[in-house]
Design an enzyme around this catalytic site. Structure first.
Site, PDB file in Angstrom:
ATOM      1  N   GLU A  26       3.002  -7.580   8.208  1.00 28.91           N
ATOM      2  CA  GLU A  26       3.299  -6.148   8.009  1.00 28.91           C
ATOM      3  C   GLU A  26       4.199  -5.916   6.794  1.00 28.91           C
ATOM      4  O   GLU A  26       4.714  -4.820   6.598  1.00 28.91           O
ATOM      5  CB  GLU A  26       3.945  -5.555   9.265  1.00 28.91           C
ATOM      6  CG  GLU A  26       3.033  -5.525  10.482  1.00 28.91           C
ATOM      7  CD  GLU A  26       1.688  -4.867  10.180  1.00 28.91           C
ATOM      8  OE1 GLU A  26       1.655  -3.805   9.536  1.00 28.91           O
ATOM      9  OE2 GLU A  26       0.655  -5.447  10.593  1.00 28.91           O
TER      10      GLU A  26
ATOM     11  N   ASP B 224     -11.021   1.855 -23.858  1.00 26.59           N
ATOM     12  CA  ASP B 224     -11.178   1.677 -22.413  1.00 26.59           C
ATOM     13  C   ASP B 224     -10.933   2.982 -21.672  1.00 26.59           C
ATOM     14  O   ASP B 224     -10.158   3.827 -22.130  1.00 26.59           O
ATOM     15  CB  ASP B 224     -10.129   0.691 -21.882  1.00 26.59           C
ATOM     16  CG  ASP B 224     -10.499  -0.757 -22.146  1.00 26.59           C
ATOM     17  OD1 ASP B 224     -11.662  -1.014 -22.470  1.00 26.59           O
ATOM     18  OD2 ASP B 224      -9.598  -1.600 -22.019  1.00 26.59           O
TER      19      ASP B 224
ATOM     20  N   PRO C 133       0.821  -1.223   0.000  1.00 22.69           N
ATOM     21  CA  PRO C 133       0.000   0.000   0.000  1.00 22.69           C
ATOM     22  C   PRO C 133       0.848   1.262   0.000  1.00 22.69           C
ATOM     23  O   PRO C 133       0.360   2.334  -0.339  1.00 22.69           O
ATOM     24  CB  PRO C 133      -0.832  -0.107   1.288  1.00 22.69           C
ATOM     25  CG  PRO C 133      -0.348  -1.295   2.025  1.00 22.69           C
ATOM     26  CD  PRO C 133       0.610  -2.063   1.177  1.00 22.69           C
TER      27      PRO C 133
ATOM     28  N   ARG D 265      -4.433  -8.791 -20.392  1.00 26.27           N
ATOM     29  CA  ARG D 265      -5.378  -8.451 -21.459  1.00 26.27           C
ATOM     30  C   ARG D 265      -4.779  -7.489 -22.487  1.00 26.27           C
ATOM     31  O   ARG D 265      -5.352  -7.276 -23.548  1.00 26.27           O
ATOM     32  CB  ARG D 265      -6.703  -7.931 -20.887  1.00 26.27           C
ATOM     33  CG  ARG D 265      -6.636  -6.596 -20.224  1.00 26.27           C
ATOM     34  CD  ARG D 265      -7.913  -6.311 -19.460  1.00 26.27           C
ATOM     35  NE  ARG D 265      -9.056  -5.990 -20.321  1.00 26.27           N
ATOM     36  CZ  ARG D 265      -9.266  -4.807 -20.874  1.00 26.27           C
ATOM     37  NH1 ARG D 265      -8.406  -3.814 -20.694  1.00 26.27           N
ATOM     38  NH2 ARG D 265     -10.335  -4.601 -21.625  1.00 26.27           N
TER      39      ARG D 265
HETATM   40  N1  SAM Z   1       1.634  -2.348   7.269  1.00 29.29           N
HETATM   41  C1  SAM Z   1       1.557  -2.264   5.869  1.00 29.29           C
HETATM   42  C2  SAM Z   1       1.336  -0.800   5.472  1.00 29.29           C
HETATM   43  O1  SAM Z   1       0.576  -0.131   6.134  1.00 29.29           O
HETATM   44  O2  SAM Z   1       1.895  -0.376   4.416  1.00 29.29           O
HETATM   45  C3  SAM Z   1       0.393  -3.092   5.350  1.00 29.29           C
HETATM   46  C4  SAM Z   1       0.708  -4.517   5.217  1.00 29.29           C
HETATM   47  S1  SAM Z   1      -0.647  -5.411   4.500  1.00 29.29           S
HETATM   48  C5  SAM Z   1      -1.536  -5.893   5.929  1.00 29.29           C
HETATM   49  C6  SAM Z   1       0.105  -6.922   4.007  1.00 29.29           C
HETATM   50  C7  SAM Z   1       0.460  -7.020   2.547  1.00 29.29           C
HETATM   51  O3  SAM Z   1      -0.719  -6.935   1.758  1.00 29.29           O
HETATM   52  C8  SAM Z   1       1.362  -5.951   1.983  1.00 29.29           C
HETATM   53  O4  SAM Z   1       2.714  -6.170   2.301  1.00 29.29           O
HETATM   54  C9  SAM Z   1       1.086  -6.067   0.515  1.00 29.29           C
HETATM   55  O5  SAM Z   1       1.758  -7.178  -0.072  1.00 29.29           O
HETATM   56  C10 SAM Z   1      -0.416  -6.379   0.488  1.00 29.29           C
HETATM   57  N2  SAM Z   1      -1.259  -5.197   0.284  1.00 29.29           N
HETATM   58  C11 SAM Z   1      -2.192  -4.731   1.147  1.00 29.29           C
HETATM   59  N3  SAM Z   1      -2.816  -3.655   0.651  1.00 29.29           N
HETATM   60  C12 SAM Z   1      -2.295  -3.447  -0.571  1.00 29.29           C
HETATM   61  C13 SAM Z   1      -2.522  -2.460  -1.578  1.00 29.29           C
HETATM   62  N4  SAM Z   1      -3.420  -1.486  -1.440  1.00 29.29           N
HETATM   63  N5  SAM Z   1      -1.800  -2.544  -2.722  1.00 29.29           N
HETATM   64  C14 SAM Z   1      -0.877  -3.503  -2.886  1.00 29.29           C
HETATM   65  N6  SAM Z   1      -0.601  -4.454  -1.955  1.00 29.29           N
HETATM   66  C15 SAM Z   1      -1.299  -4.429  -0.814  1.00 29.29           C
END
Ligand code: SAM
Length: 272
Positions: free
Chosen positions: A118, A175, A91, A160
């Site tokens: 995390e 698109d 994220p 795609r």
């Molecule tokens: N503590 C982290 C932070 O706040 O950035 C969040 C970790 S999340 C619980 C666990 C994993 O889910 C991340 O390491 C990533 O691989 C994935 N993930 C969760 N949300 C995501 C998003 N919006 N985009 C991409 N990957 C995501």
């Protein structure tokens, strides 16, 4: 194109056997290999996480299994293709956009590292960034429990775009977000048969057979939808993106050019 996914939940990637991506795999257009990260652990419990340095809640993915897994995956690639792009879902990454999907679709090999907990010990990302193209990518401003769903999203968006994967190569031309005539605009509404459904008629222009009028109507609808749902796209567009007729439509929708030519919401009330 080759794609590798390293995960502690290989079964989560089973949808990659279905529909468009599944067919592309079956036809040999896409070579997807899913790897279980726990295969590179060496303790009885196949441990992939540990407590965070510095304290705090949650667990962090250990660097050793990731390092061994990625070394093995990278070593399995041929030479001469410039190496893979390592796509790290997080994220805190850069937004995944259609533009990035187009860029990644042009690369021969992508390796995805969906995490849990995390996230992955930072040293893993830094280590691979020193020798390959690493992209930390977010699919949106929200936090999921793991990176597998983001990988499904990215793989589908990229697959795609590959030549021959969509039945009709023109399908993604108009698109939302696609480069081309409608660049920067969301796609407007679409209709199919029957011409009347529950008393609702298909817009007359679409059955007129008049291609010029249809094209104009589609562009006006795209402008309308973009103005309503993504005003940031209208405000951020280069002034040259809009022709005379576009400008008239935007004025009706309550937009006017500012001193720099870019469009902003007009302060005067819009007459019905
Ligand atoms: N503590 C982290 C932070 O706040 O950035 C969040 C970790 S999340 C619980 C666990 C994993 O889910 C991340 O390491 C990533 O691989 C994935 N993930 C969760 N949300 C995501 C998003 N919006 N985009 C991409 N990957 C995501």
């Amino acid at each position: 194109m080759r794609m590798d996914v390293v995960t502690i939940f290989p079964e989560y990637l089973e949808p990659l056997d279905v529909s468009l991506v599944g067919k592309a795999r079956a036809r040999g257009q896409l070579d997807v290999r899913v790897h279980d990260l726990r295969a590179w652990t060496h303790d009885r419990h196949h441990t992939v996480d540990d407590t965070p340095y510095g304290g705090g809640p949650g667990m962090v993915m250990k660097p050793e299994p990731w390092g061994e897994a990625l070394d093995a995956v990278l070593a399995s690639g041929g030479s001469g293709d410039g190496g893979p792009v390592l796509v790290v879902p997080t994220p805190s990454g850069r937004p995944f956009t259609q533009e990035l999907a187009v860029e990644l679709a042009a690369r021969p090999w992508l390796v995805f590292t969906p995490a849990r907990y995390e996230g992955i010990d930072r040293r893993v990302i830094d280590d691979y960034a020193a020798r390959c193209d690493v992209r930390e990518v977010s699919i949106g401003d929200y936090v999921l429990a793991g990176g597998e769903a983001p990988v499904l999203v990215m793989v589908e968006a990229i697959a795609r775009l590959l030549p021959g994967v969509l039945g009709n190569a023109e399908s993604h031309r108009d698109d939302s977000f696609a480069p081309g005539a409608m660049a920067g605009l969301l796609e407007g509404p679409v209709y199919t048969k029957p011409p009347v459904w529950r008393g609702r008629e298909v817009p007359e222009v679409l059955v007129s057979g008049h291609h010029g009028r249809i094209g104009r109507w589609r562009r006006d609808e795209a402008l309308r939808r973009t103005s309503e749902n993504r005003p940031d796209l209208v405000a951020g567009a280069e002034p040259e993106a809009f022709g005379t007729h576009d400008r008239a439509t935007l004025a009706e929708l309550g937009w006017e050019p500012g001193p720099d030519g870019r469009f902003g919401r007009s302060s005067r009330p819009v007459e019905e």
